[in-house]
Enzyme design. Structure first.
Site, short mmCIF file in Angstrom:
data_model
loop_
_atom_site.label_atom_id
_atom_site.label_comp_id
_atom_site.label_asym_id
_atom_site.label_seq_id
_atom_site.Cartn_x
_atom_site.Cartn_y
_atom_site.Cartn_z
N THR A 43 0.94 -1.17 0.11
CA THR A 43 -0.18 -0.04 -0.15
C THR A 43 0.78 1.18 -0.07
OG1 THR A 43 -1.69 -1.07 1.21
CG2 THR A 43 -1.85 1.28 1.11
N VAL A 44 1.68 1.22 1.00
CA VAL A 44 2.77 2.52 1.25
C VAL A 44 3.69 2.69 0.05
CG1 VAL A 44 3.96 3.92 2.47
CG2 VAL A 44 2.31 2.79 3.58
N GLY A 76 0.41 9.83 9.57
CA GLY A 76 0.44 9.95 8.14
C GLY A 76 0.74 11.26 7.72
N ILE A 130 0.04 14.31 8.77
CA ILE A 130 0.34 15.39 9.59
C ILE A 130 1.94 15.34 9.71
CG2 ILE A 130 -0.42 15.98 11.85
CD1 ILE A 130 -2.73 13.90 11.85
N ASP A 179 -0.86 -0.02 18.61
CA ASP A 179 -0.15 0.90 17.43
C ASP A 179 -0.16 2.23 17.86
OD1 ASP A 179 -0.29 1.62 14.30
OD2 ASP A 179 -1.78 3.14 15.24
N LYS A 205 3.43 4.55 18.48
CA LYS A 205 3.32 6.11 18.10
C LYS A 205 3.82 6.88 19.25
CE LYS A 205 0.39 5.10 14.18
NZ LYS A 205 -1.10 5.50 13.75
N GLY A 260 -3.86 5.71 5.14
CA GLY A 260 -4.27 5.79 3.75
C GLY A 260 -3.02 5.55 3.03
#
Length: 396
Positions: A10-11, A128, A130, A195, A199, A297
């Site tokens: 995805t990334v 993400g 930000i 998760d 972070k 995303g």
């Protein structure tokens, strides 16, 4: 300068697309020509404009002198750690979105990067799109940061939003999140708080300069939040959010935790909904700063990776402010050194609540400030008829 991307999931695919389709804009921002040089993956993806860039042997990337930056998008600790370590030692900068790796091995990789005058950047590992990491080591690094708190997981925030807006229970809201691709088939890392734990460990380590280990950060997820908790929280003017929080105490130790929390409806964090993230940063000179945006995303995360690529391309050697070390400086604080109020729901009416407790309705209360030990002792007093069903701290 050529860029290698490790992994085409995805990334990784998002990074490759941006580097290919927005090459002019990326090169302009980097003030030098940037191009996709290689993509490492065991599969060969045909029909893409960059299908000729795929390789299966990492040594081709490692030994290519034209590749100056490596973007790791494999995930997990191995082989990602070995690949990153060897690239840094070869004098190649590395960027990543791999929060698990950064939380566990960040100090070691930052030290290797500094020793070889290159960079290890990880903006996409938290929030993400930000720019929270960059804000911490540039704009806010001299403001005397005392606390970081935020909504750092879009999956749990989406589930809680559905529970509040539509009255869904946890399981139906989770099912919706999975249908929309916001939650994995195994959502454990998100819904159990792991998760967000990784972070907040990264943010704490960067801000206060020494590794804060994930095992020193208690993590509680949202799986026990019920429709009744939601109803009662709304009744007394609160939302429930999964809050990751780290606070530096006067003795220099770090008090950190991930848990659901009652947040006043008129606060900024209470109004962060769906898959959006927000980070609240408190500092001695700048007061409160809030950063808000999409926390996950394909393209938002890939954009953060590309921003780090641009930063590395423009850098004149190692960026000294992006660093922390292993050591005991950021030791976890004693959990009984801090008091906070709690929302408590019991099976039946309790008769043992401390002085100053507010009763929301029968069997539901907000306590005065308590330590963890005092809360434990309070729960110990409860017999089977009035045992605790919910105990959620207030974020104040």
């Amino acid at each position: 300068m050529k860029i290698a991307v490790l992994g085409h999931g995805t990334v990784g695919s998002g990074v490759a697309e941006i580097l290919t389709e927005r090459k002019t804009e990326v090169s302009s921002a980097a003030e030098k020509e940037i191009e996709l040089g290689a993509v490492l993956d065991i599969k060969n993806f045909s029909g893409l404009s960059y299908s000729d860039k795929f390789v299966t042997d990492y040594s081709e990337i490692l030994d290519d002198p034209e590749i100056g930056i490596v973007a790791e998008a494999i995930g997990g600790t191995e082989p990602a750690f070995s690949y990153i370590k060897s690239a840094l030692k070869k004098g190649k900068s590395v960027v990543t979105s791999n929060k698990e790796l950064v939380a566990e091995k960040g100090a070691e990789l930052l030290s290797i990067a500094r020793a070889h005058n290159v960079n290890f950047l990880f903006e996409a590992s938290v929030g993400g799109a930000i720019p929270v990491i960059r804000s911490l080591y540039t704009s806010l690094n001299a403001t005397g940061i005392t606390e970081i708190a935020g909504i750092l997981n879009g999956t749990t925030n989406y589930i809680l939003t559905k529970m509040f807006r539509e009255g869904q229970d946890y399981f139906s809201a989770l099912a919706d999140a999975q249908k929309l691709g916001y939650a994995e088939s195994d959502p454990s890392a998100d819904v159990l708080g792991f998760d967000a734990q990784r972070k907040i460990a990264i943010l704490s380590s960067l801000v206060w300069g020494s590794t804060l280990h994930t095992e020193d950060i208690p993590a509680e997820g949202i799986t026990n939040i019920s429709a009744k908790d939601v109803y009662l929280a709304e009744k007394c003017g609160f939302s429930i959010k999964l809050i990751a929080r780290a606070k530096r105490l006067e003795n220099g130790k770090i008090l950190a935790r991930v848990s659901p929390a009652l947040v006043k409806k008129d606060s900024v964090l209470a109004n962060v909904n769906d898959v959006f993230n927000a980070v609240l940063i408190k500092s001695e000179t700048a007061g409160e700063t809030v950063l808000y945006g999409k926390g996950a995303g394909k393209l938002p995360t890939a954009s953060a990776v590309v921003a780090d690529i641009i930063e590395c391309a423009k850098a004149d050697g190692n960026i000294k402010s992006v660093f922390w070390q292993n050591g005991a400086q950021n030791t976890a604080a004693d959990k009984n050194s801090h008091r906070e109020r709690f929302f408590i729901r019991t099976l039946s009416k309790a008769c043992f609540m401390p002085k100053g407790t507010d009763e929301i309705e029968e069997n539901a209360y907000i306590t005065p400030p308590l330590t963890e030990k005092e809360l434990f002792m309070l729960e110990e007093k409860a017999d089977e008829h009035c045992r605790f069903i919910s105990k959620i701290p207030l974020f104040e």
